[in-house]
Each structure stands twice: as C-alpha cells, then as structure tokens.
Enzyme design. Sequence first.
Site, PDB file in Angstrom:
ATOM      1  N   LYS A   1       0.839  -1.201   0.000  1.00 29.30           N
ATOM      2  CA  LYS A   1       0.000   0.000   0.000  1.00 29.30           C
ATOM      3  C   LYS A   1       0.873   1.249   0.000  1.00 29.30           C
ATOM      4  CE  LYS A   1      -2.956  -2.645   3.121  1.00 29.30           C
ATOM      5  NZ  LYS A   1      -1.881  -3.460   3.746  1.00 29.30           N
TER       6      LYS A   1
ATOM      7  N   HIS B   1      -3.485   3.683   0.683  1.00 26.78           N
ATOM      8  CA  HIS B   1      -3.657   3.151   2.029  1.00 26.78           C
ATOM      9  C   HIS B   1      -4.807   3.797   2.802  1.00 26.78           C
ATOM     10  CE1 HIS B   1      -1.276   1.126   5.518  1.00 26.78           C
ATOM     11  NE2 HIS B   1      -2.564   0.941   5.643  1.00 26.78           N
TER      12      HIS B   1
END
Length: 267
Positions: A84, A115
């Site tokens: 992420k 994220h």
Amino acid sequence: MTHEPAAPQLPRQTLTLSGGADIPLLGFGTWQITGDDAVRATSAALEAGYRHLDTATVYGNEAEVGRALAESGVPRDEVFVTTKCPPDDAGNELDTLHRSLELLQLDHVDLWLIHWPGAGSVNADMWRAFVKAREAGLARAIGVSNFDAELLDEVTEATGEAPAINQVRWSPLLFDATVLAEHRARGVAVEGYSALRGGTLEHPAITAIADRVGRTPAQVIIRWHLQHEVVVIPKSVDAERIRSNADVAGFSLGDEDMAALDAVGGR
C-alpha cells in the site's frame, strides 16, 4: 517421540477481481509485525500454506516480508502479494512503488492500494498514477483502503475505472449489509482487516457458535468472512495460532449461524 502437528486444512477459495487477478480469500496480515518477528511470522504463514501476504509502506516490514518469501522456496507466481502507498506520497507514487518492489525483492505486486484517503484532489490524482502503474505491469490489480462509497465514486469518475477492491475494517461487530451492497453494486470487492480485534474473540454469540461447532472463535470469524466472499487477513506472530487461523476449510457455518453473526453488530 515427537509428532508433527497435523497440516491445517486451508481454504483454496479465490475471488476474481475486476481486471482478472484472482485474490485468495484468506491472506496473512503483517500490520505491527516488524524486524525478525516479521520474517518468522511470514515464514510460518507460508509454511502453513498461506499464499496471500499483505504489507504496506508504512508498516516498515516490506524487506522482511520479501526476505521470508524469497527464502521460502514457494514459487513467486503462487503467492499473491499486496502492498500500500500512503497519501503522503502523492506525486511520488511510482517512486514509492519501486522502493516497495526493491524491498520485497519483486518485479511486480499483485495488488497495490491507496492506504487511506487524502484531502482534496489527492485521491483522484493518485488513482491516475495507480492506473499507469498497472498499465506498466508493476501491479496486477489496484485498489484502495479505508474509502467510503462516495470516495469510490470520486476516483471512478476521475478515471473511468473503479478500484478492484477496498480494504476496510470488518468483523461481525462491524458488519453492515448496506456497505457490502454498495461495493458489490460498483463491482468493488471487499477486504476486511482487524477481524479478530475489538472484542470479537470474546463476544458471547461468537464463542457460543465456536463451542457448538468445535472450533475457535477466530476460526468461526474467518469462516464467516469466507462465506460472505469477503477477503480476510488475520495476523499473528505465534506459529501455532497462524496455523490454526488457516485451518478453516474443514467446516462451514449454517444459514442460522451466518445470520446470527451478521446481527452481532446490531446494524
């Protein structure tokens, strides 16, 4: 005389994401696991049979996850790897991904996520960069994390392409049929994190089902995710618990149990 523990019965269910990548419904989460613990835990997960690993730039453990994978002997094409990118890296997304790939010792990831949401135009701008990364072969699939339906629509409208998946906090305590329906109407898969936190393991409705079916509360919660076709990524640093959490292919939950678990959060 010592006996090797019985091999866990892992589910082999996958979900086909938009774009065609198949993500295993069961993965191994690595949040808050760092250093040698991350190497050992990831190695234990791969040895137990997990074929889906979840990490992130901000976890600070991509190198350790990559080392465990490299040393495992498991072929790369058998393991689904997610990382992420934080919105703080907006404008430098590809640099962040190249650094992640270097740390993971990979030439591509299977899934790359924003994220958490950024402010203003950040999400749409990042999403355009994510599409380019996928088109360049650096990520097989792209998605987001911690987005709501409005934000999913925002990035979709900006690019004409919806995220393949949204990783959100999810458990019986947080179950919301409307959220699930909103995602499925948009063709966005749901991936849950923190499934075993927040009191789920001690909740009386969950422990009662676990006692009746002869399973741990964690196994019941993970099985609940699988039967909803929600990706689940339990984490642990304990090798036996890692194995136990994966041992969920040998039973199923009936309709009444599923309904009871859905109702735990009272939504």
